[in-house]
Structure formats: C-alpha cells, structure tokens
Write a protein that holds these residues in place. Structure first.
Motif, PDB file in Angstrom:
ATOM      1  N   ILE A  85       0.832  -1.200   0.000  1.00 35.39           N
ATOM      2  CA  ILE A  85       0.000   0.000   0.000  1.00 35.39           C
ATOM      3  C   ILE A  85       0.866   1.249   0.000  1.00 35.39           C
ATOM      4  CG2 ILE A  85      -1.669   1.327   1.359  1.00 35.39           C
ATOM      5  CD1 ILE A  85      -2.876  -1.297   2.270  1.00 35.39           C
ATOM      6  N   ARG A  86       1.949   1.232   0.773  1.00 34.05           N
ATOM      7  CA  ARG A  86       2.846   2.390   0.795  1.00 34.05           C
ATOM      8  C   ARG A  86       3.471   2.618  -0.574  1.00 34.05           C
ATOM      9  NH1 ARG A  86       7.001   1.199   3.538  1.00 34.05           N
ATOM     10  NH2 ARG A  86       6.450  -0.746   4.585  1.00 34.05           N
ATOM     11  N   THR A  87       3.834   1.545  -1.253  1.00 36.77           N
ATOM     12  CA  THR A  87       4.439   1.689  -2.573  1.00 36.77           C
ATOM     13  C   THR A  87       3.421   2.186  -3.591  1.00 36.77           C
ATOM     14  OG1 THR A  87       5.923  -0.157  -2.017  1.00 36.77           O
ATOM     15  CG2 THR A  87       5.805   0.505  -4.320  1.00 36.77           C
ATOM     16  N   VAL A  88       2.209   1.672  -3.525  1.00 34.51           N
ATOM     17  CA  VAL A  88       1.157   2.127  -4.445  1.00 34.51           C
ATOM     18  C   VAL A  88       0.844   3.601  -4.210  1.00 34.51           C
ATOM     19  CG1 VAL A  88      -1.282   1.853  -5.058  1.00 34.51           C
ATOM     20  CG2 VAL A  88       0.154  -0.164  -4.727  1.00 34.51           C
ATOM     21  N   SER A  89       0.895   4.053  -2.942  1.00 32.62           N
ATOM     22  CA  SER A  89       0.631   5.465  -2.659  1.00 32.62           C
ATOM     23  C   SER A  89       1.652   6.362  -3.356  1.00 32.62           C
ATOM     24  CB  SER A  89       0.641   5.710  -1.150  1.00 32.62           C
ATOM     25  OG  SER A  89       1.950   5.527  -0.607  1.00 32.62           O
ATOM     26  N   TRP A  90       2.895   5.910  -3.449  1.00 28.78           N
ATOM     27  CA  TRP A  90       3.906   6.683  -4.173  1.00 28.78           C
ATOM     28  C   TRP A  90       3.585   6.739  -5.654  1.00 28.78           C
ATOM     29  CZ3 TRP A  90       7.252  10.091  -2.669  1.00 28.78           C
ATOM     30  CH2 TRP A  90       7.709  10.069  -1.337  1.00 28.78           C
ATOM     31  N   LYS A  91       2.942   5.700  -6.177  1.00 26.58           N
ATOM     32  CA  LYS A  91       2.558   5.708  -7.588  1.00 26.58           C
ATOM     33  C   LYS A  91       1.552   6.817  -7.854  1.00 26.58           C
ATOM     34  CE  LYS A  91       0.830   2.722 -11.277  1.00 26.58           C
ATOM     35  NZ  LYS A  91       0.382   1.348 -11.641  1.00 26.58           N
ATOM     36  N   PHE A  92       0.607   7.022  -6.934  1.00 25.45           N
ATOM     37  CA  PHE A  92      -0.366   8.096  -7.102  1.00 25.45           C
ATOM     38  C   PHE A  92       0.295   9.464  -6.915  1.00 25.45           C
ATOM     39  CE2 PHE A  92      -3.219   4.548  -6.082  1.00 25.45           C
ATOM     40  CZ  PHE A  92      -4.135   4.682  -7.123  1.00 25.45           C
ATOM     41  N   LEU A  93       1.211   9.565  -5.958  1.00 26.98           N
ATOM     42  CA  LEU A  93       1.866  10.849  -5.708  1.00 26.98           C
ATOM     43  C   LEU A  93       2.754  11.274  -6.874  1.00 26.98           C
ATOM     44  CD1 LEU A  93       2.893  10.454  -1.942  1.00 26.98           C
ATOM     45  CD2 LEU A  93       1.151  11.994  -2.866  1.00 26.98           C
ATOM     46  N   LEU A  94       3.423  10.309  -7.503  1.00 27.34           N
ATOM     47  CA  LEU A  94       4.384  10.615  -8.558  1.00 27.34           C
ATOM     48  C   LEU A  94       3.810  10.443  -9.956  1.00 27.34           C
ATOM     49  CD1 LEU A  94       7.548   8.873  -7.060  1.00 27.34           C
ATOM     50  CD2 LEU A  94       6.878  11.273  -6.878  1.00 27.34           C
ATOM     51  N   ALA A  95       2.488  10.289 -10.064  1.00 28.37           N
ATOM     52  CA  ALA A  95       1.872  10.154 -11.384  1.00 28.37           C
ATOM     53  C   ALA A  95       2.152  11.387 -12.232  1.00 28.37           C
ATOM     54  CB  ALA A  95       0.367   9.940 -11.239  1.00 28.37           C
ATOM     55  N   ASP A  96       2.160  11.214 -13.542  1.00 19.55           N
ATOM     56  CA  ASP A  96       2.513  12.305 -14.447  1.00 19.55           C
ATOM     57  C   ASP A  96       1.665  13.549 -14.218  1.00 19.55           C
ATOM     58  OD1 ASP A  96       4.334  10.566 -15.461  1.00 19.55           O
ATOM     59  OD2 ASP A  96       3.209  10.079 -17.271  1.00 19.55           O
ATOM     60  N   ASN A  97       0.385  13.363 -13.944  1.00 14.13           N
ATOM     61  CA  ASN A  97      -0.515  14.486 -13.679  1.00 14.13           C
ATOM     62  C   ASN A  97      -1.091  14.393 -12.270  1.00 14.13           C
ATOM     63  OD1 ASN A  97      -0.357  15.716 -16.324  1.00 14.13           O
ATOM     64  ND2 ASN A  97      -1.534  13.954 -17.063  1.00 14.13           N
ATOM     65  N   GLY A  98      -0.301  13.833 -11.357  1.00 16.21           N
ATOM     66  CA  GLY A  98      -0.755  13.647  -9.983  1.00 16.21           C
ATOM     67  C   GLY A  98      -0.656  14.906  -9.142  1.00 16.21           C
ATOM     68  N   ILE A  99      -0.744  14.704  -7.846  1.00 17.57           N
ATOM     69  CA  ILE A  99      -0.778  15.821  -6.905  1.00 17.57           C
ATOM     70  C   ILE A  99       0.498  16.643  -6.973  1.00 17.57           C
ATOM     71  CG2 ILE A  99      -0.955  16.439  -4.462  1.00 17.57           C
ATOM     72  CD1 ILE A  99      -2.550  13.876  -4.048  1.00 17.57           C
ATOM     73  N   VAL A 100       1.643  15.985  -7.089  1.00 15.25           N
ATOM     74  CA  VAL A 100       2.930  16.689  -7.058  1.00 15.25           C
ATOM     75  C   VAL A 100       3.318  17.191  -8.442  1.00 15.25           C
ATOM     76  CG1 VAL A 100       5.368  16.497  -6.483  1.00 15.25           C
ATOM     77  CG2 VAL A 100       3.670  15.330  -5.069  1.00 15.25           C
TER      78      VAL A 100
ATOM     79  N   ASP B 205       6.238  16.935 -20.558  1.00 12.44           N
ATOM     80  CA  ASP B 205       6.625  15.545 -20.788  1.00 12.44           C
ATOM     81  C   ASP B 205       7.520  14.979 -19.681  1.00 12.44           C
ATOM     82  OD1 ASP B 205       8.780  17.140 -21.329  1.00 12.44           O
ATOM     83  OD2 ASP B 205       9.381  16.097 -23.167  1.00 12.44           O
ATOM     84  N   PHE B 206       7.709  15.757 -18.609  1.00 14.39           N
ATOM     85  CA  PHE B 206       8.543  15.267 -17.503  1.00 14.39           C
ATOM     86  C   PHE B 206       7.803  14.164 -16.757  1.00 14.39           C
ATOM     87  CE2 PHE B 206       9.942  15.285 -13.080  1.00 14.39           C
ATOM     88  CZ  PHE B 206      11.315  15.227 -13.235  1.00 14.39           C
ATOM     89  N   ARG B 207       8.548  13.125 -16.386  1.00 15.87           N
ATOM     90  CA  ARG B 207       7.931  12.025 -15.651  1.00 15.87           C
ATOM     91  C   ARG B 207       8.939  11.371 -14.721  1.00 15.87           C
ATOM     92  NH1 ARG B 207       5.780   7.395 -19.355  1.00 15.87           N
ATOM     93  NH2 ARG B 207       4.997   6.881 -17.276  1.00 15.87           N
ATOM     94  N   VAL B 208       8.417  10.768 -13.682  1.00 13.92           N
ATOM     95  CA  VAL B 208       9.244  10.055 -12.714  1.00 13.92           C
ATOM     96  C   VAL B 208       8.899   8.571 -12.710  1.00 13.92           C
ATOM     97  CG1 VAL B 208       9.868   9.832 -10.282  1.00 13.92           C
ATOM     98  CG2 VAL B 208       9.508  12.102 -11.274  1.00 13.92           C
ATOM     99  N   LEU B 209       7.608   8.265 -12.808  1.00 15.57           N
ATOM    100  CA  LEU B 209       7.194   6.872 -12.827  1.00 15.57           C
ATOM    101  C   LEU B 209       7.761   6.141 -14.034  1.00 15.57           C
ATOM    102  CD1 LEU B 209       3.437   6.936 -11.724  1.00 15.57           C
ATOM    103  CD2 LEU B 209       5.401   6.116 -10.427  1.00 15.57           C
ATOM    104  N   ALA B 210       7.901   4.836 -13.897  1.00 13.97           N
ATOM    105  CA  ALA B 210       8.435   3.970 -14.952  1.00 13.97           C
ATOM    106  C   ALA B 210       9.871   4.337 -15.297  1.00 13.97           C
ATOM    107  CB  ALA B 210       7.553   4.019 -16.198  1.00 13.97           C
ATOM    108  N   THR B 211      10.619   4.800 -14.294  1.00  2.49           N
ATOM    109  CA  THR B 211      12.038   5.101 -14.476  1.00  2.49           C
ATOM    110  C   THR B 211      12.825   4.442 -13.352  1.00  2.49           C
ATOM    111  OG1 THR B 211      11.987   7.142 -13.169  1.00  2.49           O
ATOM    112  CG2 THR B 211      11.467   7.330 -15.505  1.00  2.49           C
ATOM    113  N   SER B 212      14.126   4.344 -13.560  1.00  2.00           N
ATOM    114  CA  SER B 212      14.985   3.769 -12.529  1.00  2.00           C
ATOM    115  C   SER B 212      15.020   4.650 -11.289  1.00  2.00           C
ATOM    116  CB  SER B 212      16.401   3.587 -13.078  1.00  2.00           C
ATOM    117  OG  SER B 212      16.934   4.825 -13.531  1.00  2.00           O
ATOM    118  N   THR B 213      14.851   5.959 -11.473  1.00  2.00           N
ATOM    119  CA  THR B 213      14.831   6.883 -10.336  1.00  2.00           C
ATOM    120  C   THR B 213      13.699   6.544  -9.384  1.00  2.00           C
ATOM    121  OG1 THR B 213      15.766   8.653 -11.697  1.00  2.00           O
ATOM    122  CG2 THR B 213      14.669   9.304  -9.663  1.00  2.00           C
TER     123      THR B 213
END
Length: 276
Positions: free
Chosen positions: A105-120, A133-141
């Motif tokens: 659940i904690r990991t999934v919450s980061w997916k929502f936070l770091l979504a391309d058009n998410g809260i952050v 076009d900046f993104r964090v998800l689906a990257t090694s970072t």
C-alpha cells in the motif's frame, strides 16, 4: 547448549530450504507431466547468461538505495541520538509510523503521488516549473527512490542504536583535549557507530536487492529486477527449476558479497573499535 536453539532454527529454516531449492533447481519437467531429478547443472550457466542484465540491475539498484539510506539516515540518527533530548521516542515513532501500513500500500501510494498528472508533478507542471513531458514513474529513479524509502528504517535504527551507546563523556574528553568538531566526529563518534552502519547495510542491501514490488509498481519495462523474473517464472510460468536456480544464484551471490563485505571492512576490527 546456548547456541543450540539458534543453530536448530538456522538449520530448519535456512539450510534445509536451501538444499530443497537446490534439489528442485536440478530437476527437469513441467507442471503437467511432473518434475524428476536429472541433476541438470546446465541450468545455472543458462540462467545467468539469460538474466544477467536483471541480476546486475538488481545489485545496482540495491546498492544505490543503500547509499541513499546511509546519507539520509546517518544525520537523522545522529540528531535524534544527541540533540532530540526527551523527545527521542516521539521522533523514532514518527519515522516508524508509516511502516505500520502494508508495504504494498505504501508503494502504491507513491505511484499516485508521482503520477505524471498527480498531486505533485501535475501542480508543478501547471505552474510551469516542469515540462509537460517530464515524468518520474516507470524510471529507474522511481524504483531506487521507492527502495530507499521502504527500507529506510532498516538503516536508521541500527545506526541510532550504535550512536545512542556512545558515552557523552568520551565526546567531552575529546573536546577537553582540543579536538575540533570534525576531529571528534572522525576519531570518536564515527568509529563507535560503525557497527550500526555495518548492520544497517546488511539489513538494507539484502532485501532491497531481492525486492520485486517497487520495480513492479514504480518501474517500467527496462527496470525489471531479478525478483520480478523469479516471481513470474514461479507463479505464472510454473517453471520451478528455473525459478529455484535463479533464487539460489541470487542467494549465493548475496552470501558471498556479505562475507566479502565483512572481510574487507573487518568485522572484528569494527567491534573492537566500538569497545575502546
């Protein structure tokens, strides 16, 4: 006699499962026709050559996450141990509070936070601070950051315990002998905290390298770790020998790495230094 209970525990839940896993890895067959022991040792070089990229990537991600946790956890542990006063328990609770929630659940919450058009990222893009076009998800970072976040307490707590054991009188004595802050830290505090760093590295690197949840949720197709391969091979493809061989290879590399790490660092020297 005092070591017997712990020894039996290791034999039953570590040595025996490893031998069973080794035996399964040498079998051939399939789920429908069954598996039989053929001592197929050729599966090991084939597995290594086929999934060498995932093996290397797992150790890279695990190593980076471990370094990040050291950089973040040591100053925090130092501040809590020496400057938090009577609020040490409260700060430790705040660090550990998120970890009462499920790992997934904690990991999934980061997916929502770091979504391309998410809260952050969405708000930062709206005000023009980030490109569209900046993104964090689906990257090694994202994967490394997730590993560092999830295993952060495994690094902080051993370091904190080691720092908490440092006698303040030793620091005062070093100051009385005209040692500056840097000298006090380098000659007194750091050597005495090395056992905590040693334990923290082991507790963080091993599970981070073997993890598959973060790469599955936060990573992309190019971020697959060996844990993802083992999971798919065992649960989806039902190729038990290959999954066992990959698991045994991963465990063997980790064990060799741990022994080399202990030998290079000098475990006995570390603990002798902490008792001076």
């Amino acid at each position: 006699m005092l070591a017997l209970p712990g020894g039996l525990w290791l034999v039953i839940f570590f040595v025996v499962p490893m031998l069973v896993m080794l035996s399964v890895s040498l079998q051939t067959g399939n789920l429908l026709d069954g598996f039989r022991q053929t001592f197929n040792f050729g599966i090991y070089p084939d597995a290594i050559s086929t999934y060498s990229d995932q093996l290397v990537r797992s150790f890279q991600y695990g190593g980076l996450a471990t370094l990040i946790t050291i950089v973040l956890a040591y100053p925090m542990a130092y501040w809590i141990a020496f400057h938090a006063g009577g609020r040490k328990s409260m700060y430790l609770f705040l660090v550990l509070a998120p970890f009462f929630v499920s790992f997934v659940i904690r990991t999934v919450s980061w997916k929502f936070l770091l979504a391309d058009n998410g809260i952050v990222l969405g708000n930062l893009k709206d005000v023009g601070l980030l490109a569209d076009d900046f993104r964090v998800l689906a990257t090694s970072t994202a994967v490394v950051a997730g590993l560092a976040y999830n295993f952060f307490p495994f690094m902080l707590l051993p370091i904190y315990v080691a720092l908490e054991r440092v006698d303040p009188k030793l620091i005062e004595a070093a100051g009385d002998l005209y040692a500056g802050r840097a000298a006090v830290f380098g000659r007194v505090v750091l050597p005495l905290s090395l056992p905590g760093v040693f334990a923290g590295v082991l507790l963080t690197f091993v599970p981070a390298t073997s993890d598959y949840v973060n790469s599955s949720i936060l990573g992309g197709t190019n971020d697959t770790m060996i844990g993802n391969i083992i999971q798919t091979t065992y649960l989806t493809n039902a190729d038990y020998p290959l999954a066992s061989a990959l698991s045994f290879i991963l465990m063997a590399i980790l064990l060799v790495g741990i022994f080399l790490y202990a030998r290079v660092l000098g475990t006995r020297d570390v603990f002798e230094m902490s008792t001076r």
